[in-house]
Write a protein that holds these residues in place. Structure first.
Motif, PDB file in Angstrom:
ATOM      1  N   PRO A  43       0.848  -1.198   0.000  1.00 37.68           N
ATOM      2  CA  PRO A  43       0.000   0.000   0.000  1.00 37.68           C
ATOM      3  C   PRO A  43       0.887   1.253   0.000  1.00 37.68           C
ATOM      4  O   PRO A  43       1.915   1.292   0.679  1.00 37.68           O
ATOM      5  CB  PRO A  43      -0.784  -0.100   1.309  1.00 37.68           C
ATOM      6  CG  PRO A  43      -0.657  -1.522   1.748  1.00 37.68           C
ATOM      7  CD  PRO A  43       0.616  -2.051   1.164  1.00 37.68           C
ATOM      8  N   ARG A 136       2.243  -4.764   7.333  1.00 38.29           N
ATOM      9  CA  ARG A 136       1.245  -4.808   6.260  1.00 38.29           C
ATOM     10  C   ARG A 136      -0.117  -5.096   6.872  1.00 38.29           C
ATOM     11  O   ARG A 136      -0.269  -6.007   7.674  1.00 38.29           O
ATOM     12  CB  ARG A 136       1.592  -5.905   5.265  1.00 38.29           C
ATOM     13  CG  ARG A 136       0.639  -5.921   4.075  1.00 38.29           C
ATOM     14  CD  ARG A 136       0.859  -7.120   3.190  1.00 38.29           C
ATOM     15  NE  ARG A 136       2.103  -7.092   2.459  1.00 38.29           N
ATOM     16  CZ  ARG A 136       2.217  -6.630   1.208  1.00 38.29           C
ATOM     17  NH1 ARG A 136       1.167  -6.161   0.590  1.00 38.29           N
ATOM     18  NH2 ARG A 136       3.382  -6.646   0.598  1.00 38.29           N
ATOM     19  N   ARG A 138      -3.570  -6.651   7.428  1.00 34.70           N
ATOM     20  CA  ARG A 138      -4.120  -7.960   7.070  1.00 34.70           C
ATOM     21  C   ARG A 138      -5.455  -7.766   6.380  1.00 34.70           C
ATOM     22  O   ARG A 138      -6.244  -6.913   6.788  1.00 34.70           O
ATOM     23  CB  ARG A 138      -4.298  -8.814   8.315  1.00 34.70           C
ATOM     24  CG  ARG A 138      -2.963  -9.113   8.948  1.00 34.70           C
ATOM     25  CD  ARG A 138      -3.156  -9.877  10.226  1.00 34.70           C
ATOM     26  NE  ARG A 138      -1.875  -9.953  10.897  1.00 34.70           N
ATOM     27  CZ  ARG A 138      -1.274 -11.080  11.170  1.00 34.70           C
ATOM     28  NH1 ARG A 138      -1.830 -12.219  10.870  1.00 34.70           N
ATOM     29  NH2 ARG A 138      -0.107 -11.071  11.752  1.00 34.70           N
ATOM     30  N   PRO A 139      -5.699  -8.559   5.350  1.00 35.75           N
ATOM     31  CA  PRO A 139      -7.001  -8.420   4.679  1.00 35.75           C
ATOM     32  C   PRO A 139      -8.115  -8.769   5.653  1.00 35.75           C
ATOM     33  O   PRO A 139      -8.000  -9.717   6.434  1.00 35.75           O
ATOM     34  CB  PRO A 139      -6.936  -9.412   3.528  1.00 35.75           C
ATOM     35  CG  PRO A 139      -5.678 -10.186   3.693  1.00 35.75           C
ATOM     36  CD  PRO A 139      -4.865  -9.575   4.783  1.00 35.75           C
ATOM     37  N   SER A 140      -9.163  -7.961   5.598  1.00 36.99           N
ATOM     38  CA  SER A 140     -10.289  -8.263   6.481  1.00 36.99           C
ATOM     39  C   SER A 140     -11.086  -9.421   5.910  1.00 36.99           C
ATOM     40  O   SER A 140     -11.192  -9.600   4.703  1.00 36.99           O
ATOM     41  CB  SER A 140     -11.175  -7.024   6.636  1.00 36.99           C
ATOM     42  OG  SER A 140     -11.681  -6.664   5.386  1.00 36.99           O
ATOM     43  N   ARG A 141     -11.567 -10.233   6.789  1.00 40.03           N
ATOM     44  CA  ARG A 141     -12.369 -11.372   6.355  1.00 40.03           C
ATOM     45  C   ARG A 141     -13.779 -10.891   6.067  1.00 40.03           C
ATOM     46  O   ARG A 141     -14.304 -10.042   6.757  1.00 40.03           O
ATOM     47  CB  ARG A 141     -12.392 -12.433   7.435  1.00 40.03           C
ATOM     48  CG  ARG A 141     -11.007 -13.005   7.659  1.00 40.03           C
ATOM     49  CD  ARG A 141     -11.105 -14.246   8.471  1.00 40.03           C
ATOM     50  NE  ARG A 141      -9.775 -14.785   8.653  1.00 40.03           N
ATOM     51  CZ  ARG A 141      -9.408 -15.953   8.192  1.00 40.03           C
ATOM     52  NH1 ARG A 141     -10.255 -16.703   7.543  1.00 40.03           N
ATOM     53  NH2 ARG A 141      -8.199 -16.382   8.395  1.00 40.03           N
TER      54      ARG A 141
END
Length: 145
Positions: A43, A136, A138-141
């Motif tokens: 990002p 970094r 974390r991608p959200s679920r």
């Protein structure tokens, strides 16, 4: 010498460039960092903002006539480390609340707010390096209500 990021698992990306300690060099640091972050798939922000603040500090407070500053980026695993080294070892930064009418002093407060960790490292003489690390996101679920 090993640093904290050397201990992290995962692939390593490394970028380093020497730039003039001028407003143009500080702008170029931000632009080059943005291009490298894109290439690594990181990002752009807040990393670019941190680079801008640290490069501006190197230009403003770390400048020695005839000396450049160095921007370094290292990505390993889920950590990005931003380093800016200049030749003013005797001017180690500390975050402080600026006076209401102060023109400077807010940059490190911003770095402190945006970075997960930051600090300074001295050496080799006459260098001082200010570093900041970002984890970094974390991608959200997925999952709604």
């Amino acid at each position: 010498m090993k640093t904290e990021i050397d201990e992290l698992p995962g692939p390593l990306g490394h970028f380093s460039v020497q730039l003039s300690a001028t407003p143009r060099g500080a702008r170029l640091a931000r632009l080059l960092a943005g291009e490298q972050l894109r290439a690594w798939g990181w990002p752009l922000d807040p990393a670019r903002q941190i680079v801008a603040e640290l490069a501006t500090n190197a230009m403003t407070h770390g400048r020695v006539h005839g000396r450049d500053f160095r921007l370094g980026l290292r990505a390993r695993g889920a950590t990005l480390r931003i380093e800016v080294a200049d030749a003013r070892r005797e001017r180690v930064p500390v975050p402080r609340r600026p006076a209401a009418d102060a023109e400077s002093g807010r940059g490190l407060l911003l770095v402190d707010a945006l970075a997960d960790r930051w600090g300074t490292r001295l050496g080799p003489v006459p260098l001082k390096t200010v570093w900041a690390e970002l984890d970094r996101p974390r991608p959200s679920r997925g999952g709604g209500t």
